[in-house]
Design a protein around this motif. Structure first.
Motif, PDB file in Angstrom:
ATOM      1  N   VAL A  45       0.834  -1.198   0.000  1.00 24.26           N
ATOM      2  CA  VAL A  45       0.000   0.000   0.000  1.00 24.26           C
ATOM      3  C   VAL A  45       0.869   1.248   0.000  1.00 24.26           C
ATOM      4  CG1 VAL A  45      -1.716   1.318   1.307  1.00 24.26           C
ATOM      5  CG2 VAL A  45      -1.951  -1.156   1.105  1.00 24.26           C
ATOM      6  N   ALA A  46       1.974   1.215   0.751  1.00 22.37           N
ATOM      7  CA  ALA A  46       2.851   2.385   0.821  1.00 22.37           C
ATOM      8  C   ALA A  46       3.445   2.722  -0.543  1.00 22.37           C
ATOM      9  CB  ALA A  46       3.968   2.123   1.834  1.00 22.37           C
ATOM     10  N   GLU A  47       3.847   1.711  -1.300  1.00 31.21           N
ATOM     11  CA  GLU A  47       4.436   1.958  -2.618  1.00 31.21           C
ATOM     12  C   GLU A  47       3.393   2.492  -3.601  1.00 31.21           C
ATOM     13  OE1 GLU A  47       8.079  -1.183  -3.116  1.00 31.21           O
ATOM     14  OE2 GLU A  47       6.062  -2.008  -2.968  1.00 31.21           O
ATOM     15  N   LEU A  48       2.186   1.942  -3.551  1.00 24.99           N
ATOM     16  CA  LEU A  48       1.123   2.463  -4.422  1.00 24.99           C
ATOM     17  C   LEU A  48       0.738   3.886  -4.018  1.00 24.99           C
ATOM     18  CD1 LEU A  48      -1.107  -0.731  -4.724  1.00 24.99           C
ATOM     19  CD2 LEU A  48       0.203   0.356  -6.555  1.00 24.99           C
ATOM     20  N   ALA A  49       0.750   4.158  -2.709  1.00 27.43           N
ATOM     21  CA  ALA A  49       0.469   5.515  -2.246  1.00 27.43           C
ATOM     22  C   ALA A  49       1.516   6.492  -2.769  1.00 27.43           C
ATOM     23  CB  ALA A  49       0.425   5.539  -0.720  1.00 27.43           C
ATOM     24  N   ALA A  59       0.787   7.510  -6.178  1.00 27.89           N
ATOM     25  CA  ALA A  59      -0.320   8.469  -6.209  1.00 27.89           C
ATOM     26  C   ALA A  59       0.034   9.792  -5.536  1.00 27.89           C
ATOM     27  CB  ALA A  59      -1.544   7.859  -5.521  1.00 27.89           C
ATOM     28  N   ALA A  60       1.243   9.887  -4.984  1.00 24.06           N
ATOM     29  CA  ALA A  60       1.686  11.091  -4.265  1.00 24.06           C
ATOM     30  C   ALA A  60       0.733  11.437  -3.121  1.00 24.06           C
ATOM     31  CB  ALA A  60       1.825  12.279  -5.225  1.00 24.06           C
ATOM     32  N   LEU A  61       0.341  10.395  -2.381  1.00 23.54           N
ATOM     33  CA  LEU A  61      -0.544  10.562  -1.227  1.00 23.54           C
ATOM     34  C   LEU A  61       0.063   9.834  -0.038  1.00 23.54           C
ATOM     35  CD1 LEU A  61      -4.002   9.774  -2.911  1.00 23.54           C
ATOM     36  CD2 LEU A  61      -3.273  12.021  -2.073  1.00 23.54           C
ATOM     37  N   SER A  62      -0.384  10.210   1.148  1.00 26.00           N
ATOM     38  CA  SER A  62       0.022   9.451   2.321  1.00 26.00           C
ATOM     39  C   SER A  62      -0.640   8.074   2.264  1.00 26.00           C
ATOM     40  CB  SER A  62      -0.398  10.166   3.604  1.00 26.00           C
ATOM     41  OG  SER A  62      -1.810  10.108   3.768  1.00 26.00           O
ATOM     42  N   ARG A  63      -0.064   7.137   3.013  1.00 22.56           N
ATOM     43  CA  ARG A  63      -0.572   5.763   2.984  1.00 22.56           C
ATOM     44  C   ARG A  63      -2.033   5.703   3.405  1.00 22.56           C
ATOM     45  NH1 ARG A  63      -1.231   1.314   6.072  1.00 22.56           N
ATOM     46  NH2 ARG A  63      -0.410  -0.696   5.342  1.00 22.56           N
ATOM     47  N   ARG A  79     -12.957   4.240  -1.465  1.00 18.89           N
ATOM     48  CA  ARG A  79     -14.183   4.990  -1.794  1.00 18.89           C
ATOM     49  C   ARG A  79     -14.422   5.032  -3.290  1.00 18.89           C
ATOM     50  NH1 ARG A  79     -12.220   8.661   2.098  1.00 18.89           N
ATOM     51  NH2 ARG A  79     -11.469  10.031   0.410  1.00 18.89           N
ATOM     52  N   ALA A  80     -13.367   5.210  -4.071  1.00 20.52           N
ATOM     53  CA  ALA A  80     -13.522   5.386  -5.513  1.00 20.52           C
ATOM     54  C   ALA A  80     -13.709   4.064  -6.247  1.00 20.52           C
ATOM     55  CB  ALA A  80     -12.315   6.133  -6.085  1.00 20.52           C
ATOM     56  N   VAL A  81     -12.899   3.085  -5.927  1.00 18.70           N
ATOM     57  CA  VAL A  81     -12.882   1.831  -6.687  1.00 18.70           C
ATOM     58  C   VAL A  81     -13.819   0.784  -6.098  1.00 18.70           C
ATOM     59  CG1 VAL A  81     -11.385  -0.014  -7.571  1.00 18.70           C
ATOM     60  CG2 VAL A  81     -10.527   2.331  -7.449  1.00 18.70           C
ATOM     61  N   GLY A  82     -14.044   0.843  -4.786  1.00 15.07           N
ATOM     62  CA  GLY A  82     -14.947  -0.115  -4.166  1.00 15.07           C
ATOM     63  C   GLY A  82     -14.261  -1.344  -3.612  1.00 15.07           C
ATOM     64  N   LEU A  83     -12.939  -1.415  -3.732  1.00 21.63           N
ATOM     65  CA  LEU A  83     -12.130  -2.502  -3.175  1.00 21.63           C
ATOM     66  C   LEU A  83     -10.885  -1.883  -2.549  1.00 21.63           C
ATOM     67  CD1 LEU A  83     -12.127  -5.149  -6.064  1.00 21.63           C
ATOM     68  CD2 LEU A  83     -13.252  -5.401  -3.860  1.00 21.63           C
ATOM     69  N   PRO A  84     -10.288  -2.520  -1.539  1.00 23.29           N
ATOM     70  CA  PRO A  84      -9.005  -2.021  -1.029  1.00 23.29           C
ATOM     71  C   PRO A  84      -7.924  -2.189  -2.094  1.00 23.29           C
ATOM     72  CG  PRO A  84      -9.546  -4.136  -0.034  1.00 23.29           C
ATOM     73  CD  PRO A  84     -10.762  -3.710  -0.801  1.00 23.29           C
ATOM     74  N   PRO A  85      -6.865  -1.393  -2.045  1.00 27.18           N
ATOM     75  CA  PRO A  85      -5.854  -1.423  -3.116  1.00 27.18           C
ATOM     76  C   PRO A  85      -5.312  -2.815  -3.429  1.00 27.18           C
ATOM     77  CG  PRO A  85      -5.450   0.413  -1.650  1.00 27.18           C
ATOM     78  CD  PRO A  85      -6.534  -0.378  -1.020  1.00 27.18           C
ATOM     79  N   LEU A  86      -4.931  -3.562  -2.406  1.00 31.04           N
ATOM     80  CA  LEU A  86      -4.348  -4.867  -2.686  1.00 31.04           C
ATOM     81  C   LEU A  86      -5.419  -5.936  -2.874  1.00 31.04           C
ATOM     82  CD1 LEU A  86      -1.127  -4.750  -0.503  1.00 31.04           C
ATOM     83  CD2 LEU A  86      -1.499  -4.106  -2.884  1.00 31.04           C
ATOM     84  N   GLY A  87      -6.634  -5.646  -2.512  1.00 30.23           N
ATOM     85  CA  GLY A  87      -7.737  -6.514  -2.902  1.00 30.23           C
ATOM     86  C   GLY A  87      -7.966  -6.407  -4.402  1.00 30.23           C
ATOM     87  N   TYR A  88      -7.872  -5.181  -4.918  1.00 26.32           N
ATOM     88  CA  TYR A  88      -7.969  -4.969  -6.366  1.00 26.32           C
ATOM     89  C   TYR A  88      -6.820  -5.671  -7.081  1.00 26.32           C
ATOM     90  CZ  TYR A  88      -8.101  -2.604 -10.868  1.00 26.32           C
ATOM     91  OH  TYR A  88      -8.159  -2.350 -12.221  1.00 26.32           O
ATOM     92  N   LEU A  89      -5.599  -5.526  -6.534  1.00 28.02           N
ATOM     93  CA  LEU A  89      -4.428  -6.168  -7.147  1.00 28.02           C
ATOM     94  C   LEU A  89      -4.613  -7.684  -7.205  1.00 28.02           C
ATOM     95  CD1 LEU A  89      -1.510  -6.239  -8.181  1.00 28.02           C
ATOM     96  CD2 LEU A  89      -0.756  -6.216  -5.796  1.00 28.02           C
ATOM     97  N   LEU A  90      -5.094  -8.270  -6.123  1.00 26.89           N
ATOM     98  CA  LEU A  90      -5.295  -9.716  -6.102  1.00 26.89           C
ATOM     99  C   LEU A  90      -6.327 -10.144  -7.139  1.00 26.89           C
ATOM    100  CD1 LEU A  90      -4.770 -12.461  -4.742  1.00 26.89           C
ATOM    101  CD2 LEU A  90      -6.607 -11.906  -3.141  1.00 26.89           C
ATOM    102  N   THR A  91      -7.421  -9.402  -7.235  1.00 29.81           N
ATOM    103  CA  THR A  91      -8.459  -9.719  -8.209  1.00 29.81           C
ATOM    104  C   THR A  91      -7.914  -9.645  -9.627  1.00 29.81           C
ATOM    105  OG1 THR A  91     -10.160  -8.855  -6.728  1.00 29.81           O
ATOM    106  CG2 THR A  91     -10.758  -9.059  -9.044  1.00 29.81           C
ATOM    107  N   TRP A  92      -7.125  -8.619  -9.914  1.00 32.24           N
ATOM    108  CA  TRP A  92      -6.557  -8.460 -11.249  1.00 32.24           C
ATOM    109  C   TRP A  92      -5.548  -9.563 -11.556  1.00 32.24           C
ATOM    110  CZ3 TRP A  92      -7.557  -7.057 -15.745  1.00 32.24           C
ATOM    111  CH2 TRP A  92      -6.587  -6.767 -16.694  1.00 32.24           C
ATOM    112  N   ARG A  93      -4.733  -9.932 -10.565  1.00 34.95           N
ATOM    113  CA  ARG A  93      -3.774 -11.011 -10.774  1.00 34.95           C
ATOM    114  C   ARG A  93      -4.472 -12.332 -11.104  1.00 34.95           C
ATOM    115  NH1 ARG A  93       0.475  -9.964  -5.772  1.00 34.95           N
ATOM    116  NH2 ARG A  93       1.969  -8.668  -6.942  1.00 34.95           N
TER     117      ARG A  93
END
Length: 328
Positions: free
Chosen positions: A215-219, A222-226, A235-249
């Motif tokens: 999450v820190a590396e993806l943040a 995005a130039a955002l804090s973790r 809020r935007a995608v509807g899944l946590p960041p690494l939940g999205y990554l797992l689904t895509w993988r």
């Protein structure tokens, strides 16, 4: 090379047309249809009506409005002066591909083109949750695309299926893009890509799905804090960041397994797993079968039952799929 996540997902879904029809309505009417999570789309060409999709509150559709529902299970469509509750109207086919609803006499007060498509991809169960549950777009050129889909559906010209596949890909991308541009509050990939900060992280993730992202590396992408990134992404995608990554993988792994060009070890490495055994455990949990068995069943034309539980149409990811830092 820049990676376009939205185009990747729509291409992997392999949309194909089932049918498209023109519906004319007049007077007082109501249509209630139950469906089995089929992709549904509707373009209002003239007039206006009310619609409730998947149990959501009614909204008014007007000429130029386009609605896309990647997984429809309930639809109520009615005139503004609808009949009493519980009273429904049966559409009557008046010519090939054209139906009349409500009053049979007089000019039509509403004209809309509606249709169903299907997703040919074995990955559809994983990919559809990455899309918004509904898109409402107000873009006139979508009606033009719908007209082309309808014309091609009824025609028997050479390369018809290939043309429909390409038109539907364009239609889906345009609808999702327009929905994001109009500031839709519905979570999904298109909304995430409309946010410049999140889009940078999403593009990085899609460009290097094999990388051991945190999450820190993806943040940082995005130039955002973790913490800000984690909350904003969810809020935007509807899944946590690494939940999205797992689904895509898992979606990518399914495609690679079906292509039969790589070993299990090679597929595991392509989607970010250090060993075939770790990959096989994660894959079996989400696809309903180990990788080798899944590939064999797909070659035989069978579809393994996905084992992942779901909430509101989205996968519930087991906590064992993540290291502690993945969970926010």
């Amino acid at each position: 090379m820049t990676v376009d996540p939205l185009a990747e997902i729509v291409t992997l879904l392999q949309p194909t047309a089932r049918f498209s029809k023109l519906v004319e309505c007049a007077g007082s009417w109501r249509i209630h249809r139950e469906m089995t999570r089929q992709p549904f789309y509707c373009a209002v060409l003239e007039g206006c009506c009310r619609v409730s999709i998947n149990g959501q509150p009614f909204m008014v559709l007007e000429a130029g409005d386009f609605v896309l529902v990647p997984a429809m299970h309930d639809l109520i469509n009615e005139s503004l002066n609808a009949p009493p509750d519980g009273v429904t109207t049966r559409p009557i086919e008046i010519s090939e591909g054209c139906f009349r609803v409500g009053s049979k006499n007089g000019p039509a007060e509403l004209r809309m083109r509606i249709g169903h498509c299907s997703f040919g991809s074995a990955d559809a169960e994983l990919l559809v949750p990455l899309l918004p549950q509904m898109v409402l777009a107000r873009e006139p050129r979508l009606a033009t695309l719908m007209q082309l889909v309808g014309d091609e559906t009824r025609a028997r010209r050479p390369a018809r299926e290939l043309m429909l596949e390409r038109l539907l890909e364009v239609l889906l991308i345009e609808a999702l893009r327009c929905g994001a541009e109009t500031g839709s509050s519905v979570p999904g990939l298109a909304r995430g890509l409309a946010d410049n900060r999140l889009a940078a992280a999403l593009c990085a993730l899609h460009a290097r799905p094999e990388y051991p992202w945190t999450v820190a590396e993806l943040a940082a992408e995005a130039a955002l804090s973790r913490s800000a990134f984690f909350a904003r992404f969810g809020r935007a995608v509807g899944l946590p960041p690494l939940g999205y990554l797992l689904t895509w993988r898992m979606a990518l792994a399914k495609r690679l397994l079906c292509e039969r060009e790589l070993s299990i070890d090679q597929v595991a490495a392509r989607v970010g797993y250090s060993s075939a055994s770790t990959f096989s455990i994660a894959f079996a949990r989400h696809a309903g079968a180990p990788p080798a068995r899944y590939a064999r069943m797909r070659r035989q034309g069978k579809h393994p039952t996905a084992a992942a539980a779901k909430l509101n149409g989205r996968p519930i990811l087991a906590s064992t799929d993540f290291a502690p830092e993945w969970q926010g």
